[in-house]
Write a protein that holds these residues in place. Structure first.
Motif, PDB file in Angstrom:
ATOM      1  N   TYR B  11       0.848  -1.253  -0.235  1.00  0.00           N
ATOM      2  CA  TYR B  11      -0.057  -0.087  -0.013  1.00  0.00           C
ATOM      3  C   TYR B  11       0.936   1.288  -0.016  1.00  0.00           C
ATOM      4  O   TYR B  11       2.077   1.325   0.347  1.00  0.00           O
ATOM      5  CB  TYR B  11      -1.044  -0.082   1.378  1.00  0.00           C
ATOM      6  CG  TYR B  11      -2.189  -0.947   1.136  1.00  0.00           C
ATOM      7  CD1 TYR B  11      -3.298  -0.623   0.246  1.00  0.00           C
ATOM      8  CD2 TYR B  11      -2.217  -2.219   1.852  1.00  0.00           C
ATOM      9  CE1 TYR B  11      -4.249  -1.361   0.136  1.00  0.00           C
ATOM     10  CE2 TYR B  11      -3.371  -2.858   1.546  1.00  0.00           C
ATOM     11  CZ  TYR B  11      -4.166  -2.740   0.654  1.00  0.00           C
ATOM     12  OH  TYR B  11      -5.348  -3.546   0.436  1.00  0.00           O
ATOM     13  N   ASN B  13       0.957   3.641   1.977  1.00  0.00           N
ATOM     14  CA  ASN B  13       1.559   3.725   3.279  1.00  0.00           C
ATOM     15  C   ASN B  13       3.030   3.013   3.702  1.00  0.00           C
ATOM     16  O   ASN B  13       3.479   3.132   4.621  1.00  0.00           O
ATOM     17  CB  ASN B  13       0.469   3.852   4.168  1.00  0.00           C
ATOM     18  CG  ASN B  13       0.209   2.272   4.396  1.00  0.00           C
ATOM     19  OD1 ASN B  13       0.489   1.537   3.748  1.00  0.00           O
ATOM     20  ND2 ASN B  13      -0.921   2.341   5.458  1.00  0.00           N
ATOM     21  N   VAL B  15       2.766  -0.481   4.028  1.00  0.00           N
ATOM     22  CA  VAL B  15       2.529  -1.739   4.689  1.00  0.00           C
ATOM     23  C   VAL B  15       2.269  -2.596   3.087  1.00  0.00           C
ATOM     24  O   VAL B  15       1.896  -2.578   2.298  1.00  0.00           O
ATOM     25  CB  VAL B  15       0.993  -1.465   5.306  1.00  0.00           C
ATOM     26  CG1 VAL B  15       0.820  -3.171   5.635  1.00  0.00           C
ATOM     27  CG2 VAL B  15       1.235  -0.747   6.239  1.00  0.00           C
ATOM     28  N   ALA B  17       0.734  -6.068   2.150  1.00  0.00           N
ATOM     29  CA  ALA B  17      -0.246  -6.943   2.667  1.00  0.00           C
ATOM     30  C   ALA B  17      -0.181  -8.022   1.985  1.00  0.00           C
ATOM     31  O   ALA B  17      -0.757  -9.063   2.528  1.00  0.00           O
ATOM     32  CB  ALA B  17      -1.684  -6.085   2.259  1.00  0.00           C
ATOM     33  N   SER B  37      -6.505 -11.927  11.605  1.00  0.00           N
ATOM     34  CA  SER B  37      -6.668 -10.592  11.241  1.00  0.00           C
ATOM     35  C   SER B  37      -5.238  -9.977  10.808  1.00  0.00           C
ATOM     36  O   SER B  37      -4.307 -10.188  11.182  1.00  0.00           O
ATOM     37  CB  SER B  37      -7.219  -9.651  12.386  1.00  0.00           C
ATOM     38  OG  SER B  37      -8.452  -9.949  12.735  1.00  0.00           O
ATOM     39  N   ALA B  39      -3.830 -10.526   7.911  1.00  0.00           N
ATOM     40  CA  ALA B  39      -2.910 -11.463   7.147  1.00  0.00           C
ATOM     41  C   ALA B  39      -3.180 -11.230   5.593  1.00  0.00           C
ATOM     42  O   ALA B  39      -2.169 -11.281   4.972  1.00  0.00           O
ATOM     43  CB  ALA B  39      -3.715 -12.883   7.252  1.00  0.00           C
ATOM     44  N   GLY B  40      -4.114 -10.341   5.179  1.00  0.00           N
ATOM     45  CA  GLY B  40      -4.079  -9.907   3.746  1.00  0.00           C
ATOM     46  C   GLY B  40      -5.374 -10.487   2.979  1.00  0.00           C
ATOM     47  O   GLY B  40      -5.197 -10.561   1.700  1.00  0.00           O
ATOM     48  N   LYS B  41      -6.302 -11.069   3.822  1.00  0.00           N
ATOM     49  CA  LYS B  41      -7.381 -11.889   3.175  1.00  0.00           C
ATOM     50  C   LYS B  41      -8.061 -10.799   2.147  1.00  0.00           C
ATOM     51  O   LYS B  41      -8.364 -10.960   1.251  1.00  0.00           O
ATOM     52  CB  LYS B  41      -8.239 -12.590   4.020  1.00  0.00           C
ATOM     53  CG  LYS B  41      -7.531 -13.505   4.909  1.00  0.00           C
ATOM     54  CD  LYS B  41      -8.584 -14.134   6.018  1.00  0.00           C
ATOM     55  CE  LYS B  41      -9.132 -13.126   6.937  1.00  0.00           C
ATOM     56  NZ  LYS B  41      -8.414 -12.589   7.996  1.00  0.00           N
ATOM     57  N   THR B  43      -7.382  -7.890   1.270  1.00  0.00           N
ATOM     58  CA  THR B  43      -6.569  -7.389   0.020  1.00  0.00           C
ATOM     59  C   THR B  43      -6.387  -8.401  -1.047  1.00  0.00           C
ATOM     60  O   THR B  43      -6.628  -7.888  -2.184  1.00  0.00           O
ATOM     61  CB  THR B  43      -5.097  -6.938   0.524  1.00  0.00           C
ATOM     62  OG1 THR B  43      -5.005  -6.306   1.689  1.00  0.00           O
ATOM     63  CG2 THR B  43      -4.054  -6.509  -0.335  1.00  0.00           C
ATOM     64  N   GLU B  52      -8.197  -2.800  -5.762  1.00  0.00           N
ATOM     65  CA  GLU B  52      -6.778  -2.368  -5.525  1.00  0.00           C
ATOM     66  C   GLU B  52      -6.077  -3.373  -6.520  1.00  0.00           C
ATOM     67  O   GLU B  52      -6.488  -4.429  -7.085  1.00  0.00           O
ATOM     68  CB  GLU B  52      -6.279  -3.175  -4.252  1.00  0.00           C
ATOM     69  CG  GLU B  52      -6.587  -2.494  -2.907  1.00  0.00           C
ATOM     70  CD  GLU B  52      -6.553  -1.250  -2.733  1.00  0.00           C
ATOM     71  OE1 GLU B  52      -5.440  -0.763  -3.541  1.00  0.00           O
ATOM     72  OE2 GLU B  52      -7.067  -0.572  -1.829  1.00  0.00           O
TER      73      GLU B  52
HETATM   74  N1  LIG Z   1      -6.103   0.812   2.106  1.00  0.00           N
HETATM   75  C1  LIG Z   1      -5.077   0.146   2.899  1.00  0.00           C
HETATM   76  N2  LIG Z   1      -4.085   1.102   3.103  1.00  0.00           N
HETATM   77  C2  LIG Z   1      -2.954   0.877   3.777  1.00  0.00           C
HETATM   78  N3  LIG Z   1      -2.995  -0.550   4.514  1.00  0.00           N
HETATM   79  C3  LIG Z   1      -3.819  -1.334   4.244  1.00  0.00           C
HETATM   80  C4  LIG Z   1      -5.034  -1.026   3.539  1.00  0.00           C
HETATM   81  N4  LIG Z   1      -5.862  -2.166   3.695  1.00  0.00           N
HETATM   82  C5  LIG Z   1      -5.214  -2.866   4.423  1.00  0.00           C
HETATM   83  N5  LIG Z   1      -4.207  -2.449   4.695  1.00  0.00           N
HETATM   84  C6  LIG Z   1      -2.982  -3.118   5.591  1.00  0.00           C
HETATM   85  O1  LIG Z   1      -2.692  -4.296   4.814  1.00  0.00           O
HETATM   86  C7  LIG Z   1      -2.644  -5.436   5.958  1.00  0.00           C
HETATM   87  C8  LIG Z   1      -3.523  -6.426   5.661  1.00  0.00           C
HETATM   88  O2  LIG Z   1      -4.974  -6.046   5.670  1.00  0.00           O
HETATM   89  P1  LIG Z   1      -6.401  -6.943   5.112  1.00  0.00           P
HETATM   90  O3  LIG Z   1      -6.037  -7.256   3.616  1.00  0.00           O
HETATM   91  O4  LIG Z   1      -7.413  -5.871   5.498  1.00  0.00           O
HETATM   92  O5  LIG Z   1      -6.085  -8.267   6.207  1.00  0.00           O
HETATM   93  P2  LIG Z   1      -7.378  -9.242   6.535  1.00  0.00           P
HETATM   94  O6  LIG Z   1      -8.453  -8.862   5.747  1.00  0.00           O
HETATM   95  O7  LIG Z   1      -6.990 -10.547   6.469  1.00  0.00           O
HETATM   96  O8  LIG Z   1      -7.519  -8.832   8.014  1.00  0.00           O
HETATM   97  C9  LIG Z   1      -2.894  -4.972   7.088  1.00  0.00           C
HETATM   98  O9  LIG Z   1      -1.653  -4.742   7.942  1.00  0.00           O
HETATM   99  C10 LIG Z   1      -3.763  -3.822   6.911  1.00  0.00           C
HETATM  100  O10 LIG Z   1      -3.401  -2.760   7.966  1.00  0.00           O
END
Ligand SMILES: Nc1ncnc2c1ncn2[C@@H]1O[C@H](COP(=O)(O)OP(=O)(O)O)[C@@H](O)[C@H]1O
Ligand SMILES: [Mg+2]
Lengths: 297, 228
Positions: B11, B13, B15, B17, B37, B39-41, B43, B52
């Protein structure tokens, strides 16, 4: 686009105007205020322009020819004046014609000059016009230095001041109008932005199920258009009725001074078209600006 | 068919994912995506319908690389993919019927077809009799059924769901699951991220476990494998 889809967009745009009543009111007011000011400025500017260009047309250089100049000297002077790049036209007016003109222009009182017809104290004159009225001063300066040009007159001082005034007011008016337009667009884009935040979910779902950006944009486009058109009603009514009375009042007075202003018809209709167009553009632009970032995929 | 090749997602920022996913999901499969939680599901799921874009790698949907798909073509992709969320995403001012019809209206489907398809789909999710109600007049499970109806009303080949039972009580969750089973039985691929251990362990399907952006387990008729 299918007619059915277009009807849907129109319906949606009206629904949204109604649902966001206060925002609609605020946006329409922003357009209204802007267009009233723009309209008034525009009317004044166009009339100033009209007055200015009639006056500009009348600006001429009167070159008094030295009485000692012979026929041949006059020809040489004429050639030299014609060669000055700023000069558009040159006409000869004999001292007899000059005296007639003077007597005519003074009417009854002119009769006192009748006796001078025998012993004419005036000069022969070249009447010179510059290609560009604002070059009058330049041309006059050059003519002054020529032989047998006894006196060069072009309303020194007042002409310069007039041109300065006209130019300044044109520029000030233009800057003001542009500034106002941008202010209005900014205001509208912000008011509509608030309504879009409320419709964020709707846009999100539209995108999710595969609506194209064009499809999503249409209702907003129309909404901006309606806001602009609604906002132009009052300004058109105000400006045209104001001009109607102003024209009635001013026209006879100014006619005494040989100054013409733009006639009610077609000028007011042109102004109305301009205001409608501007209103529509401001509205649409404001609306489109406000939703740009919500459309990113 | 969904296929990912060496897919990474970082992302803006910073991170990361998803870091290096290779997977292939055939047409008609039912796949659970499980994992802790963060893990990247989500995403992973968002990249399938181009919410994305991957920062690296290839994602093929029926042979088309959607990571290089032009923005203008994304709406066409989405018309072939139904998406269901934990929070339903219904429009509160529209009736049940209108919420479902919305998905067809915005892709300019013919009105007589809209009515037919919407009623058929509402019948499938068991809400035909509540077509005129507003979402606020429905229970959570019913709202989720409306949202599912909206996602499948256009008969997409792929249905993806991000924790569709996350907000529902166990009993309602089973009802929702039976709808997904029915959708799958009719031939659609179903990809579902879930935390629901009981469901995964009872209604057996392929399980893909993701941890820290990588696939750590991929089993046919797998187990949930975590404490819930
Ligand atoms: N739009 C975003 N911008 C920045 N970081 C993100 C965004 N969406 C998710 N993340 C980060 O990416 C990682 C995976 O998130 P996510 O895919 O939502 O996981 P899950 O659905 O398995 O809980 C996490 O660390 C989350 O903080
Ligand atoms: Mg998630």
């Amino acid at each position: 686009m299918k007619a059915r889809t277009f009807r849907r967009h129109v319906r949606e745009s009206f629904k949204s105007l109604g649902r966001n009543g206060w925002m609609t009111f605020a946006s329409v007011s922003a357009v209204t205020v802007t267009l009233i000011i723009v309209g008034v400025f525009f009317v004044i500017m166009m009339n100033l322009n009209k007055v200015a260009s009639t006056i500009e047309e009348d600006v001429e250089i009167r070159v008094h020819i030295d009485p000692v100049a012979k026929q041949q000297d006059q020809q040489v002077l004429r050639k030299k004046i014609e060669q000055i790049p700023e000069v558009k036209s040159i006409e000869f007016s004999s001292k007899e014609e000059e005296l007639d003109n003077l007597i005519d222009s003074l009417g009854e009182e002119g009769k006192v000059f009748k006796p001078f017809e025998q012993d004419n104290p005036l000069n022969d004159v070249f009447i010179v016009k510059a290609k560009n009225p604002t070059d009058t001063m330049k041309a006059a300066k050059k003519i002054e230095n020529l032989e047998y040009a006894a006196k060069v007159k072009y309303g020194q001082g007042s002409v310069e001041k007039l041109f300065k005034f006209i130019e300044t007011s044109r520029n000030v008016g233009l800057v003001l109008i542009i500034g106002l337009l941008f202010t209005a667009m900014f205001l509208i884009s912000n008011t509509i932005k608030i309504t879009i935040v409320a419709r964020r979910r709707e846009i999100e779902i539209m995108k999710l199920v595969g609506a194209t950006n064009t499809f999503i944009r249409w209702p907003f486009f129309l909404e901006g258009l309606w806001i602009g058109l609604l906002g132009s009603i009052l300004p058109i009514a105000l400006v045209s009725s104001a001009y109607y009375y102003a024209y009635d009042y001013l026209e006879p007075k100014l006619a005494n001074h040989f100054i013409k202003i733009l006639e009610f018809n077609p000028f007011v209709y042109q102004v109305a078209c301009l205001l409608i167009l501007m209103g529509a553009l401001i509205g649409i632009w404001g609306s489109m600006m406000s939703m740009r970032k919500f459309l990113k995929v | 068919m969904i296929q990912m090749q060496d897919v990474h997602k970082k992302y803006p920022n910073g991170v990361t994912a998803v870091s290096g996913i290779d997977v292939k999901i055939d047409q008609g499969e039912f796949v659970y995506i499980v994992g802790p939680s963060g893990a990247g599901k989500s995403t992973f799921i968002k990249m399938i319908y181009r919410e994305e874009k991957p920062s690296k790698g290839v994602i093929l949907i029926n042979g088309v690389d959607i990571s290089r798909l032009k923005d203008k073509k994304v709406p066409l992709l989405r018309r072939n993919i139904g998406v269901v969320f934990q929070d339903f995403k219904l429009l509160p001012t529209l009736t049940v019927f209108e919420n479902v019809a919305f998905a067809l209206e915005v892709i300019e489907e013919q009105p007589n077809l809209i009515k037919k398809k919407v009623m058929e789909t509402l019948d499938l999710v068991g809400l035909k009799h509540k077509a005129r109600m507003l979402p606020t007049e429905l229970s959570g499970g019913e709202q989720q059924r409306v949202s599912i109806a909206r996602s499948i009303v256009n008969s997409p080949k792929i249905v993806i769901a991000d924790e569709p039972t996350g907000n529902l009580d166990p009993e309602t969750s089973w009802e929702i699951m039976s709808i997904f089973e029915e959708i799958n039985a009719r031939g659609a691929t179903v990809v579902m991220a879930t935390h629901n251990k009981e469901i995964v362990n009872t209604i057996k399907h392929r399980v893909i476990a993701i941890e820290s952006g990588r696939i750590v387990r991929d089993e046919q008729r797998g187990e949930y494998g975590y404490e819930s």
